[in-house]
Design an enzyme around this catalytic site. Structure first.
Site, PDB file in Angstrom:
ATOM      1  N   ASP A 117      51.912 -82.459  10.666  1.00 19.06           N
ATOM      2  CA  ASP A 117      51.016 -81.781   9.548  1.00 19.06           C
ATOM      3  C   ASP A 117      51.963 -80.635   9.052  1.00 19.06           C
ATOM      4  O   ASP A 117      52.596 -79.806   9.566  1.00 19.06           O
ATOM      5  CB  ASP A 117      49.769 -81.413   9.983  1.00 19.06           C
ATOM      6  CG  ASP A 117      48.822 -81.858   8.525  1.00 19.06           C
ATOM      7  OD1 ASP A 117      49.444 -81.767   7.476  1.00 19.06           O
ATOM      8  OD2 ASP A 117      47.588 -81.888   8.904  1.00 19.06           O
ATOM      9  N   ASP A 147      44.780 -86.903   1.846  1.00 19.61           N
ATOM     10  CA  ASP A 147      43.673 -86.482   2.713  1.00 19.61           C
ATOM     11  C   ASP A 147      42.438 -87.225   2.124  1.00 19.61           C
ATOM     12  O   ASP A 147      41.282 -87.064   2.838  1.00 19.61           O
ATOM     13  CB  ASP A 147      43.300 -84.882   2.547  1.00 19.61           C
ATOM     14  CG  ASP A 147      44.176 -84.199   3.705  1.00 19.61           C
ATOM     15  OD1 ASP A 147      44.846 -84.598   4.565  1.00 19.61           O
ATOM     16  OD2 ASP A 147      44.462 -83.147   3.583  1.00 19.61           O
TER      17      ASP A 147
END
Length: 739
Positions: free
Chosen positions: A478, A546
């Site tokens: 990430d 997301d």
């Protein structure tokens, strides 16, 4: 041969299966662009026109010939300082502080195989699959060289481009702008397709006419960004999914970029792709060089679907690497939306047990397992397992999860640091902070200076120490903020830091891939903030967004599909109400949308009903049934989400079967029926069309439940009528099989 040099005409032609790209060395040594389009033979220099253009200057060698001007001629690598006032591909500040690069042809070589780029991701191919063209240009005054590289993959209708600037002068120079790909088109009217967005709503397709002046997109964020994607398309005004000419460029790079498209004063179109100019001034001492990333280019004369398929096949087979390039990828469940930071070892094991019972194959431990990371305020940079929180060692947790028949994966964010960490207290200069200024925080974190080798080495060793504790088979990498406050204490020029940062990232990833060849790495940057071809070289799938809401994902995955294959799109079935939008959609619809990517789940099974659990088991079985088709088939966009009913198709490359998926946004009373023209099937072959029925779905009108037999020609020309929606967010899937 794919690359042919004609000594008499001084042309170099690059041929693929369906396209031709041609350039010419002219009488003054300029490298002119002649043609890119459908396969053609012969010399295309008749397309060039020479007129006396007012206020368009002429090279000194042209003497009294006022018809010859670089301000109007199409070029392969236009640079500032030649009398071409259009936007250049290259700007160099010379030793004498002048801005002029007059690159002329010196030599070229043709060799088998595809060039590689040390330290950079690039398309790869063996000697039987590709050829390389290298063209050396030189500024005769400074001696600076521009080495142009072209890679030709004939079977994929793909040409790649890169350029290396070599400082062969006697003094220091600075590269201020560098675009490895330039396409000059002498005629035609085009639209510029770009993919814009924001966090949780990435890669929306925008199509606008190319007008006089320059349309420019790019990223100043140090990453390719949520806001604009480094893949663009130039398409004829009337080009559709299945007709018309279009050109695509995808930058194999994960940092700041820019792409420019515009008409000049003579209505010629120029398209560029390269580094972002802002904060870029790359220094080169004598003997040093700067190798640019490459651009993947492709052309289709058969519309946008064919262009996308060219990109998909090339990226899937000649850019992505590793064990999982061809191997079936496991269906995973991620712990994030189930528990966020609030978990213990026992709660994780309970989640894993329930997931295993559903048939899910991998458990991924997301953020919160290390240091004092109980919120996003602290912990980043301290990559030590919090055994107190887990109640055991990481190795013991992995062993227990493996004992359930599940693989294990883990979340990391190596590029970041919190100020409340041991690492920051010991090495505050390792973070991007400008001396004398307070830094910009984002998600309460700072960015580590990956342009410095000692920083990369330290974090790499910390991460490897974690991965070596057990049988880790997946990493979610990430990166949850944009870069700012760019300053490196060790850099000789701050104008090089952003690019060197990306090189440091690639160095880390390359070492990780080589040390752990069996680990599947999924890229992520707040979802799709770094969804680019550069990352796909190391991480063959990327978390698409997301925002996992199925209806929002229709637009996100639609835009993503123009360049990137389904196998690259991380897509999960998540809980409802959705954590980003609050929307409630049927479980079946969520699965149909997620199956258009790398499939998984993002929810807490303990909150599911028995009926939902049975449905998930059926979804997993269905995904396995159609895995090869969904991941490796030819993708077609049959209806855009904006129409109210989004429809896409995946057809087997041999035309043997296809799966058509439709998702309605809303239900309408007495609505007209939706008809789509199915693509990619054999015209004279008969196909059985079967509506797939799944647990928990509404049953359509009985006439849609009866299998229908139609030929590929009928399905393409007359089309296929879809069942109407019975409720909002209705999804249907139709399976077409050869009789």
């Amino acid at each position: 041969m794919s690359i042919i040099y004609d000594e008499k005409q001084k042309t170099i032609s690059l041929h693929t299966k369906n396209t031709t790209y041609q350039m010419q060395i002219d009488r003054y040594g300029f490298l002119l662009h002649l043609y890119y389009g459908r396969y053609a033979e012969g010399c295309m220099d008749y397309l060039l026109t020479y007129y006396d253009r007012g206020f368009s200057g002429n090279p000194y060698e042209a003497g009294t010939d006022k018809t010859y001007s670089m301000d109007s001629l199409p070029q392969e690598f236009p640079s500032l300082g030649t009398g071409d006032y259009r936007t250049p591909a290259c700007i160099i500040k010379n030793t004498d502080r002048t801005y002029c690069s007059d690159f002329r042809y010196v030599t070229h070589t043709i060799r088998e195989g595809k060039y590689s780029l040390p330290g950079l991701p690039a398309v790869y191919a063996d000697d039987s699959e590709a050829q390389t063209l290298e063209v050396v240009l030189e500024d005769p005054v400074t001696g600076v060289l521009a080495v142009l590289l072209y890679g030709v993959l004939p079977e994929y209708d793909v040409i790649t481009r890169s350029v290396k600037i070599v400082n062969a002068s006697k003094g220091y120079i600075s590269v201020k702008k560098l675009a490895p790909a330039c396409l000059d088109l002498v005629g035609g009217d085009y639209d510029f397709l770009t993919f814009y967005g924001r966090h949780a709503m990435e890669r929306n397709c925008q199509r606008m006419p190319v007008g006089h002046g320059t349309s420019k997109i790019g990223s100043l964020r140090g990453t390719s960004s949520h806001q604009y994607n480094p893949a663009v398309i130039l398409a004829e005004h009337d080009a559709t999914e299945d007709a018309g000419s279009c050109y695509g460029m995808a930058f194999v790079y994960s940092g700041g970029f820019q792409s420019e498209a515009g008409k000049d004063q003579y209505s010629q179109t120029r398209l560029l792709m390269g580094f972002s100019e802002e904060q870029f001034a790359y220094p080169l001492n004598p003997g040093e060089d700067l190798q640019s990333p490459e651009v993947i280019m492709t052309y289709s004369g058969e519309g946008l679907a064919k262009l996308s398929q060219n990109f998909h096949r090339c990226i899937r087979t000649h850019l992505c690497r590793g064990k999982y390039k061809e191997t079936v990828r496991p269906i995973l469940i991620n712990s994030w939306e189930a528990s966020y930071f609030d978990f213990t070892g026992e709660s994780l094991l309970a989640l894993a047990r329930q997931a295993a019972d559903l048939g899910i194959e991998m458990f991924v431990l997301d953020d919160g397992w290390f240091g004092n990371r109980d919120s996003d305020l602290r912990g980043l940079g301290d990559w030590k397992v919090n055994e107190k929180k887990l109640g055991c060692s990481l190795g013991e947790l992995i062993t227990k999860i493996n004992g359930m028949g599940m693989k294990f994966g883990i979340w990391i964010e190596p590029e970041m640091v919190n100020e409340g960490s041991e690492l920051y207290r010991e090495h505050p200069d390792w973070a991007f902070v400008i001396p004398g200024r307070r830094p910009n925080r984002s998600r309460y974190q700072l960015v580590l200076d990956f342009s410095r080798k000692e920083v990369v080495d330290y974090i790499y060793e910390q991460i490897c120490a974690v991965l070596d504790q057990g049988n880790v088979e997946y990493i979610k990498w990430d990166m949850n903020r944009s870069l700012a406050d760019i300053y490196s204490a060790t850099a000789d020029s701050q104008g090089r830091v952003l690019h060197d940062y990306v090189l440091g990232l690639y160095d880390f990833l390359e070492r990780l891939v080589n040390r752990y060849p069996n680990i599947l790495i999924e890229g992520c940057s707040g979802g799709g903030g770094r969804f680019d071809a550069g990352m796909l070289y190391y991480t063959p799938q990327i978390w698409c967004s997301d925002n996992s809401d199925a209806i929002a994902r229709l637009d996100i995955q639609y835009g993503t599909s123009f360049c990137y294959p389904c196998s690259a799109m991380g897509a999960h079935v998540s809980a409802v109400p959705n954590h980003h939008t609050g929307r409630v959609t049927p479980l079946e619809t969520r699965a149909c949308v997620a199956m258009a990517g790398a499939f998984g789940y993002e929810l807490d099974p303990d909150r599911l009903s028995d009926a939902d659990k049975a449905e998930i088991r059926a979804q997993i079985a269905r995904f396995h049934q159609f895995y090869d088709l969904l991941q490796y088939g030819d993708y077609y966009r049959l209806r855009a989400p904006a129409t109210g009913c989004s429809v896409w198709e995946v057809a087997a490359p041999d035309g043997g079967e296809a799966l058509v998926t439709a998702v309605y946004k809303t239900v309408e009373a007495n609505a007209g029926l939706v008809r789509v023209q199915v693509q990619g099937l054999a015209p004279d072959t008969r196909y059985t069309v079967t509506l797939l029925q799944h647990e928990g779905t509404d049953r359509p009108h009985p006439e849609f439940l009866r299998p229908v037999v139609l030929t590929g020609r009928e399905l393409e020309r007359a089309g296929l009528v879809l069942p109407p929606a019975r409720r909002d967010y209705q999804a249907w899937q139709l399976h077409l099989t050869r009789c």
